[in-house]
Design an enzyme around this catalytic site. Structure first.
Site, short mmCIF file in Angstrom:
data_model
loop_
_atom_site.label_atom_id
_atom_site.label_comp_id
_atom_site.label_asym_id
_atom_site.label_seq_id
_atom_site.Cartn_x
_atom_site.Cartn_y
_atom_site.Cartn_z
N ASN A 168 17.43 22.28 70.05
CA ASN A 168 18.71 21.60 69.81
C ASN A 168 19.50 21.64 71.11
O ASN A 168 20.02 22.69 71.49
CB ASN A 168 19.45 22.34 68.68
N LYS A 199 22.27 20.39 71.76
CA LYS A 199 23.73 20.38 71.56
C LYS A 199 24.38 19.39 72.53
O LYS A 199 23.79 18.34 72.82
CB LYS A 199 24.30 21.81 71.68
N HIS A 218 24.19 21.55 60.67
CA HIS A 218 24.25 22.67 61.61
C HIS A 218 25.59 23.39 61.44
O HIS A 218 26.60 22.77 61.13
CB HIS A 218 24.11 22.15 63.05
N GLU A 255 27.67 24.38 63.46
CA GLU A 255 28.77 23.83 64.28
C GLU A 255 29.35 22.57 63.63
O GLU A 255 30.54 22.30 63.78
CB GLU A 255 28.26 23.57 65.71
N GLU A 287 19.98 29.86 60.16
CA GLU A 287 20.67 30.22 61.40
C GLU A 287 21.91 31.04 61.07
O GLU A 287 22.96 30.48 60.74
CB GLU A 287 21.11 28.95 62.15
N GLY A 326 24.31 31.54 69.85
CA GLY A 326 24.96 31.52 71.16
C GLY A 326 25.60 32.85 71.55
O GLY A 326 26.35 32.92 72.53
N SER A 381 19.92 32.64 68.99
CA SER A 381 19.52 33.45 70.15
C SER A 381 18.02 33.73 70.22
O SER A 381 17.61 34.82 70.59
CB SER A 381 20.32 34.76 70.19
#
Ligand code: 13P
Length: 252
Positions: free
Chosen positions: A9, A11, A96, A98, A168, A174, A214
């Site tokens: 991904n 991003k 996702h 985010e 996730e 991150g 991560s």
């Protein structure tokens, strides 16, 4: 044996120049893939058509990071399934964390997007995961159950055959804090059990469940060796050909 899917991904990273460099770097490192392994790259929308051209003749597949639940219309800033298909996508990441956190996406809309993606022959990578506060409050199982049931709502067994689920944990994205292999395995096992309750065991046994958060070259092998971890959804470490290729080569 289930298939393994390693997806990157990207991003909101990489312009056209960066896309060319990253794809060319990956192509030179990944001329053949290990058996059972599918590799997907998910660049930003603006790079999809270019990435598709650059990937011609390579085993690497293309995916997008989001998609509208609508076919077309006055939806400023949105991207439809048809646009993704014509840009060469086979996969699309949906829900996702985010998108959930910053753009208010809820399970219901993610479910509508999943149905639209499958109807359009795109394979959705459906993301679920608890926040740190939820884990600390001891409600991880409840949160994951609600999200899994929500995003898979109404999908038939036939439709499920193109679904990929990505676990996730939000606190691992991150942050450099990876879930331990045991923590991840526990949630993956729960997700597989939920799929078996919604449908049946044979289908649950075939469902690919990726871990994301991560994932790096030095922790990939241990995570991927867990019974119910069938791949990875990689953020930061997919932006360099070397580290993404090492993760792919960590699949046993
Ligand atoms: P990181 O690998 O950078 O933690 O990102 C994970 C992720 O969100 C992939 O979708």
């Amino acid at each position: 044996m289930r298939n393994v899917i390693i997806a990157g991904n990207w991003k909101m990273y990489k312009d056209l120049q960066g896309t060319t460099e990253l794809i060319n770097g990956l192509r030179s490192q990944l001329t053949t893939l290990p058996p059972r392994v599918t590799v997907v790259v998910c660049p930003p929308f603006t790079s999809l058509a270019l990435a598709s051209t650059l990937l011609k003749g390579s085993p690497i597949r293309l995916g997008a990071q989001n998609m509208s639940q609508h076919d077309e219309g006055a939806f400023t800033g949105e991207i439809s399934w048809n646009m993704l298909r014509s840009a060469g996508c086979e996969y699309v990441i949906l829900g996702h964390s985010e998108r959930r956190q910053y753009y208010g996406e809820k399970d219901e809309v993610i479910n509508a997007k999943a149905k639209k993606a499958i109807a359009s022959s795109l394979k959705p990578i459906l993301c679920v995961g608890e926040t740190l506060a939820e884990r600390e409050a001891g409600v991880t199982d409840r949160v994951i159950t609600t999200q899994v049931r929500g995003v898979l709502s109404g999908l038939t067994k036939a439709e499920m055959s193109s679904v990929v689920i990505a676990y996730e944990p939000v606190w691992a994205i991150g942050t450099g804090k990876t879930a331990t292999p045991a923590q991840a395995q526990e949630v993956h096992q729960l997700i597989r059990k939920l799929v078996s309750q919604i449908h049946d065991w044979p289908l649950a046994e075939q469902t690919v469940i990726q871990y994301g958060g991560s994932v790096k070259p030095d922790n990939a092998a241990e995570l991927l060796s867990q019974n119910d971890i069938d791949g990875a959804l990689v953020g930061g470490a997919c932006l360099k050909p070397d580290s993404f290729a090492s993760i792919i080569n960590a699949v046993k």
